[in-house]
Design a protein around this motif. Structure first.
Motif, mmCIF file in Angstrom:
data_model
loop_
_atom_site.group_PDB
_atom_site.id
_atom_site.type_symbol
_atom_site.label_atom_id
_atom_site.label_comp_id
_atom_site.label_asym_id
_atom_site.label_seq_id
_atom_site.Cartn_x
_atom_site.Cartn_y
_atom_site.Cartn_z
ATOM 1 N N GLN A 1 -55.039 21.980 19.129
ATOM 2 C CA GLN A 1 -55.545 21.404 17.890
ATOM 3 C C GLN A 1 -55.402 22.421 16.774
ATOM 4 N N ASP A 2 -55.207 21.913 15.574
ATOM 5 C CA ASP A 2 -55.120 22.770 14.385
ATOM 6 C C ASP A 2 -54.066 23.859 14.520
ATOM 7 N N GLY A 3 -52.957 23.551 15.211
ATOM 8 C CA GLY A 3 -51.883 24.517 15.360
ATOM 9 C C GLY A 3 -52.168 25.635 16.344
ATOM 10 N N ARG A 4 -53.286 25.569 17.031
ATOM 11 C CA ARG A 4 -53.643 26.604 17.998
ATOM 12 C C ARG A 4 -53.369 26.096 19.404
ATOM 13 N N PRO A 5 -52.582 26.830 20.167
ATOM 14 C CA PRO A 5 -52.279 26.369 21.524
ATOM 15 C C PRO A 5 -53.473 26.532 22.458
ATOM 16 N N ARG A 6 -53.862 25.434 23.100
ATOM 17 C CA ARG A 6 -54.880 25.508 24.153
ATOM 18 C C ARG A 6 -54.203 25.646 25.504
ATOM 19 N N THR A 7 -53.084 24.947 25.653
ATOM 20 C CA THR A 7 -52.240 25.106 26.836
ATOM 21 C C THR A 7 -50.790 25.037 26.387
ATOM 22 N N VAL A 8 -49.904 25.590 27.216
ATOM 23 C CA VAL A 8 -48.479 25.586 26.909
ATOM 24 C C VAL A 8 -47.687 25.143 28.134
ATOM 25 N N ASP A 9 -46.509 24.586 27.874
ATOM 26 C CA ASP A 9 -45.551 24.259 28.925
ATOM 27 C C ASP A 9 -44.450 25.306 28.851
ATOM 28 N N VAL A 10 -44.099 25.877 29.998
ATOM 29 C CA VAL A 10 -43.116 26.954 30.044
ATOM 30 C C VAL A 10 -42.028 26.604 31.045
ATOM 31 N N GLN A 11 -40.771 26.789 30.637
ATOM 32 C CA GLN A 11 -39.625 26.539 31.517
ATOM 33 C C GLN A 11 -39.023 27.868 31.941
ATOM 34 N N PHE A 12 -38.947 28.073 33.236
ATOM 35 C CA PHE A 12 -38.251 29.223 33.810
ATOM 36 C C PHE A 12 -37.004 28.699 34.493
ATOM 37 N N GLU A 13 -35.888 29.362 34.331
ATOM 38 C CA GLU A 13 -34.638 28.912 34.937
ATOM 39 C C GLU A 13 -34.807 28.796 36.450
ATOM 40 N N GLY A 14 -34.393 27.666 36.984
ATOM 41 C CA GLY A 14 -34.497 27.438 38.416
ATOM 42 C C GLY A 14 -35.829 26.896 38.877
ATOM 43 N N ALA B 1 -39.165 37.617 35.050
ATOM 44 C CA ALA B 1 -38.317 36.520 34.562
ATOM 45 C C ALA B 1 -38.811 36.049 33.203
ATOM 46 N N ARG B 2 -37.865 35.754 32.325
ATOM 47 C CA ARG B 2 -38.220 35.226 31.013
ATOM 48 C C ARG B 2 -38.237 33.713 31.056
ATOM 49 N N GLY B 3 -39.319 33.165 30.543
ATOM 50 C CA GLY B 3 -39.432 31.730 30.384
ATOM 51 C C GLY B 3 -39.375 31.399 28.903
ATOM 52 N N ARG B 4 -39.371 30.105 28.595
ATOM 53 C CA ARG B 4 -39.339 29.672 27.199
ATOM 54 C C ARG B 4 -40.420 28.622 27.011
ATOM 55 N N ILE B 5 -41.192 28.767 25.929
ATOM 56 C CA ILE B 5 -42.223 27.788 25.603
ATOM 57 C C ILE B 5 -41.531 26.500 25.171
ATOM 58 N N VAL B 6 -41.769 25.409 25.913
ATOM 59 C CA VAL B 6 -41.128 24.133 25.610
ATOM 60 C C VAL B 6 -42.132 23.093 25.113
ATOM 61 N N VAL C 1 -40.746 22.666 34.949
ATOM 62 C CA VAL C 1 -41.591 23.093 33.837
ATOM 63 C C VAL C 1 -43.016 23.294 34.332
ATOM 64 N N LEU C 2 -43.576 24.446 34.025
ATOM 65 C CA LEU C 2 -44.986 24.709 34.307
ATOM 66 C C LEU C 2 -45.777 24.049 33.188
ATOM 67 N N GLU C 3 -46.562 23.061 33.508
ATOM 68 C CA GLU C 3 -47.239 22.259 32.486
ATOM 69 C C GLU C 3 -48.699 22.651 32.312
#
Length: 68
Positions: A39-52, A29-34, A55-57
């Motif tokens: 810090q400094d433009g570098r992702p330490r963690t991401v939130d991802v939304q998968f349809e249905g 399944a494709r999710g989208r980074i939401v 949001v994975l936080e």
């Protein structure tokens, strides 16, 4: 490191398919980074939304890979 190329709005799939299955999400399944938290433009963690799914936080970016 996969996280270097992930940005808000990018479509991603799980790099670790066992995690997708554990969360009850279809393994390709494709999710989208939401959201990006870091810090400094570098992702330490991401939130991802998968349809249905809610949001994975604050997941580690290395658990996903970007898809086109």
């Amino acid at each position: 490191m996969a996280s270097a190329t992930i940005g808000r709005g990018d479509h991603v799939v799980f790099e670790r398919l066992d995690l997708a299955e554990a969360l009850g999400i279809w393994r390709h399944a494709r999710g989208r980074i939401v959201g990006i938290h870091g810090q400094d433009g570098r992702p330490r963690t991401v939130d991802v939304q998968f349809e249905g799914h809610e949001v994975l936080e604050r997941y580690l970016p290395d658990l996903f890979r970007r898809v086109h």
